[in-house]
Motif scaffolding. Structure first.
Motif, PDB file in Angstrom:
ATOM      1  N   TYR A 157       0.858  -0.968  -0.110  1.00 35.89           N
ATOM      2  CA  TYR A 157       0.017  -0.002   0.012  1.00 35.89           C
ATOM      3  C   TYR A 157       0.996   1.201  -0.124  1.00 35.89           C
ATOM      4  O   TYR A 157       0.758   2.179  -0.667  1.00 35.89           O
ATOM      5  CB  TYR A 157      -1.039   0.016   1.117  1.00 35.89           C
ATOM      6  N   SER A 199      -5.578   2.320  -7.682  1.00 39.76           N
ATOM      7  CA  SER A 199      -4.498   3.105  -7.126  1.00 39.76           C
ATOM      8  C   SER A 199      -4.297   4.218  -7.925  1.00 39.76           C
ATOM      9  O   SER A 199      -4.084   5.391  -7.178  1.00 39.76           O
ATOM     10  CB  SER A 199      -3.267   2.277  -7.011  1.00 39.76           C
ATOM     11  N   SER A 256       3.026   1.681  -3.104  1.00 35.74           N
ATOM     12  CA  SER A 256       2.240   2.062  -4.288  1.00 35.74           C
ATOM     13  C   SER A 256       2.064   3.713  -4.463  1.00 35.74           C
ATOM     14  O   SER A 256       2.119   4.168  -5.197  1.00 35.74           O
ATOM     15  CB  SER A 256       0.873   1.468  -4.523  1.00 35.74           C
ATOM     16  N   ARG A 257       1.572   4.317  -2.989  1.00 32.97           N
ATOM     17  CA  ARG A 257       1.324   5.735  -2.957  1.00 32.97           C
ATOM     18  C   ARG A 257       2.793   6.394  -3.252  1.00 32.97           C
ATOM     19  O   ARG A 257       2.875   7.446  -3.759  1.00 32.97           O
ATOM     20  CB  ARG A 257       0.835   5.917  -1.596  1.00 32.97           C
TER      21      ARG A 257
END
Length: 606
Positions: free
Chosen positions: A475, A558, A478-479
């Motif tokens: 998570y 995303s 990805s950000r």
């Protein structure tokens, strides 16, 4: 107690019970349970044998745990082979978790600091922008592109200009009693009504009043205007009106001496003067038209005459007028809050890059306009990072590719975790040798040595934390990638994340003794007994089509979320466009200025 001579033959798989043996009820129940379990396992094995080869291999893959050169595998196996290595192997595992947590917490800090810092800089309490409904925009003069999305009555507009400039556009909000004068009392009342410490309209009113009086007196004493009676009459008229208004600013004086400058005060940077003219939002004719509405003689307000005596009392070069206004007139009119706003805008927008544009001859209203036919148009770095990079298809495709590669690397980790969970939660397969002892101080390990207690300890202290860290890594990673601003940042961030997911292997290679490494390399795979429903679910959930579907869905979701969420990249691009370029269909300042909503939207842009 009862005699077994009357019992029926045991079911298949039950241990043979001697005839005429005396056994208790509890022993009978144990025999029955064992027979039932053995029969169930036998049925699952028979069912698995009936499957096709591909499915059979997949089932066996996910209920088999192959040990690798990893600190997790070392903590699982080494304490069983030799108990003296238990503390050391678990210490290395905790060191691995500590290192991963420290790196992950730093990435988390970078991600959320980037989001919060950008928020504070743009939209926060001390930010430069806020959102206003359409009925708060003073006037709509912008020429919209025919391809632009329609604006509804619920459209929120970005207000990225100082409030004291914003309120100057609405005379009725300044002249509260409607007597045609803006007094100190009215300015103080409006300041208290707004209840905002940084909005000090009473100071603005006093500064404007003092500046008008001083410029009128200066013009009367300046030699270049001694032979210009209309200019002298202009200065005397303004002084007379101000004296009669008794510390107030009459509407006529405001129209002639303040209002013509306000559009240029909106841009707060002289390098945007060419942008205004290229967008057809401002030129010499529009400036003189606004000044003529006041009815004063001459061709320019007094502050311009005071600061540009070489002009001879006329406005010839409108770009020069814009520079003088932005650099001198606006800071004279407004408070330190305006200066703070301009300074923060400069920090936020970065350096400009300029290009040369030429206005069509058909749009020149007078010979003086030829002085500004060639214009320098500026585009600031922070806006360019969005408009010319992060919102372009090539960058988004590259981001998609990097994010796909990153997610693929994490899918490999999650498939390994699926094997761990399946083996540790399943029933150990009987007769499977995991490690064959070659030294006297080593212990031979079979699957049945992995007791329920030992497996639960590994779930709580090994695979459980590992799973949690892997989910957080996916998570946050990805950000972290999506929040990159350039190709270089994107590549460097991806390399940093690759380092993060190999920490366990580096700890194993750096600290684990050679003997324990040999144990791992010589060990056989751990195996759980087949289970029809569990194995079928895992195999179907982790087949290639499901994994590809999950990967595509996750990556697209995303990117879509980070770009389209409230105050995401699309909103930030619009905010930077409004703040740095004073442009955009939803930019209040662009609507007030009029003309085309952006430099690119104006015809003839190259």
């Amino acid at each position: 107690r009862f005699h077994t001579s009357n019992m029926q033959p045991c079911t298949a798989g039950m241990a043979k019970i001697p005839q005429d043996a005396d056994i208790s009820d509890e022993e009978v129940a144990g025999f029955v349970e064992k027979a039932s379990h053995t029969t169930s396992e036998s049925a699952d094995v028979d069912w698995e044998e009936s499957l096709d080869l591909d499915t059979k291999v997949s089932h066996k893959f996910y209920r088999t745990l192959t040990l690798n050169s990893s600190i997790y595998d070392d903590a699982l196996l080494s304490p069983l082979i030799q108990s003296s290595h238990c503390l050391r192997s678990w210490a290395m595992l905790f060191l691995n978790f500590l290192l991963q947590f420290m790196v992950l917490s730093r990435i988390s800090g970078v991600v959320f600091d980037e989001i919060s810092d950008t928020w504070d800089q743009v939209y926060g309490d001390k930010g430069l922008c806020d959102l206003l409904p359409a009925d708060h925009v003073p006037q709509f003069k912008s020429i919209r592109s025919p391809y632009a999305a329609p604006l509804s009555k619920n459209t929120k507009f970005l207000n990225c200009v100082p409030d004291e400039v914003f309120y100057m556009y609405n005379w009725s909000s300044l002249d509260l009693d409607g007597d045609g004068n803006w007094s100190e009392v009215e300015a103080d009342t409006l300041t208290k009504r707004m209840d905002r410490r940084e909005l000090q309209l009473i100071s603005t009113q006093r500064r404007i009043l003092a500046a008008l009086k001083f410029s009128a007196k200066m013009v009367l004493s300046m030699g270049p205007y001694a032979e210009r009676p209309e200019i002298l009459q202009h200065a005397r008229t303004v002084l007379t009106l101000l004296d009669e208004a008794n510390a107030s600013i009459p509407h006529k004086v405001f129209l002639g001496e303040v209002r013509p400058f306000l559009d240029m005060c909106l841009i707060m940077d002289q390098q945007l003067c060419g942008n205004l003219m290229w967008r057809r939002a401002f030129n010499r004719s529009t400036f003189l038209r606004e000044y003529d509405e006041s009815g004063f003689p001459g061709q320019a307000p007094l502050l311009f005459l005071e600061m540009s005596p070489r002009s001879g009392g006329d406005v010839h070069d409108i770009i020069h007028l814009c520079h003088v206004t932005v650099d001198h007139v606006c800071p004279t009119f407004f408070t330190v809050e305006y200066d703070r706003w301009a300074a923060k805008r400069k920090e936020m927008c970065g350096l400009p890059s300029t290009s040369s544009q030429m206005l069509p001859s058909s749009e020149l209203d007078s010979p003086w306009d030829e002085l500004t036919q060639h214009l320098l148009v500026a585009e600031f770095d922070s806006y360019s990072q969005y408009e010319d990079l992060q919102l372009t298809p090539p960058y988004m495709v590259f981001l998609l590719l990097i994010l796909v590669l990153w997610t693929m690397s994490m899918l490999e980790e999650f498939r390994a975790l699926a094997c761990w969970w399946r083996v540790l939660l399943g029933t150990p397969a009987s007769g499977v040798e995991v490690f064959s002892a070659t030294e006297s101080d080593e212990k031979r390990i079979v699957m049945t040595d992995f007791s329920l207690r030992r497996r639960m300890v590994n779930i709580l202290l090994n695979v459980g934390p590992r799973t949690f860290i892997s989910v957080c890594t996916l998570y946050l990673g990805s950000r972290y990638l999506i929040l990159a601003h350039t190709y270089e940042d994107l590549i460097m961030n991806s390399l940093a994340l690759t380092f993060l997911i190999t920490i366990d292997e580096m700890v194993f290679a750096a600290f684990v003794p050679v003997r324990r490494k040999n144990w791992i390399s010589n060990a056989n795979s751990l195996e759980a007994t087949p289970h029809r429903h569990v194995d079928a679910c895992i195999t179907h959930a982790l087949n290639e089509f499901a994994l590809v579907g999950v990967l595509v869905l996750y990556v697209v979701a995303s990117i879509y979320y980070e770009y389209s969420r409230e105050f995401g990249k699309l909103d930030l691009a619009e905010a930077f466009r409004c703040t740095c370029q004073v442009a955009g269909d939803r930019c209040m300042a662009a609507q007030v200025l009029g003309g085309y909503s952006s430099v690119q939207a104006a015809p003839g842009f190259k």
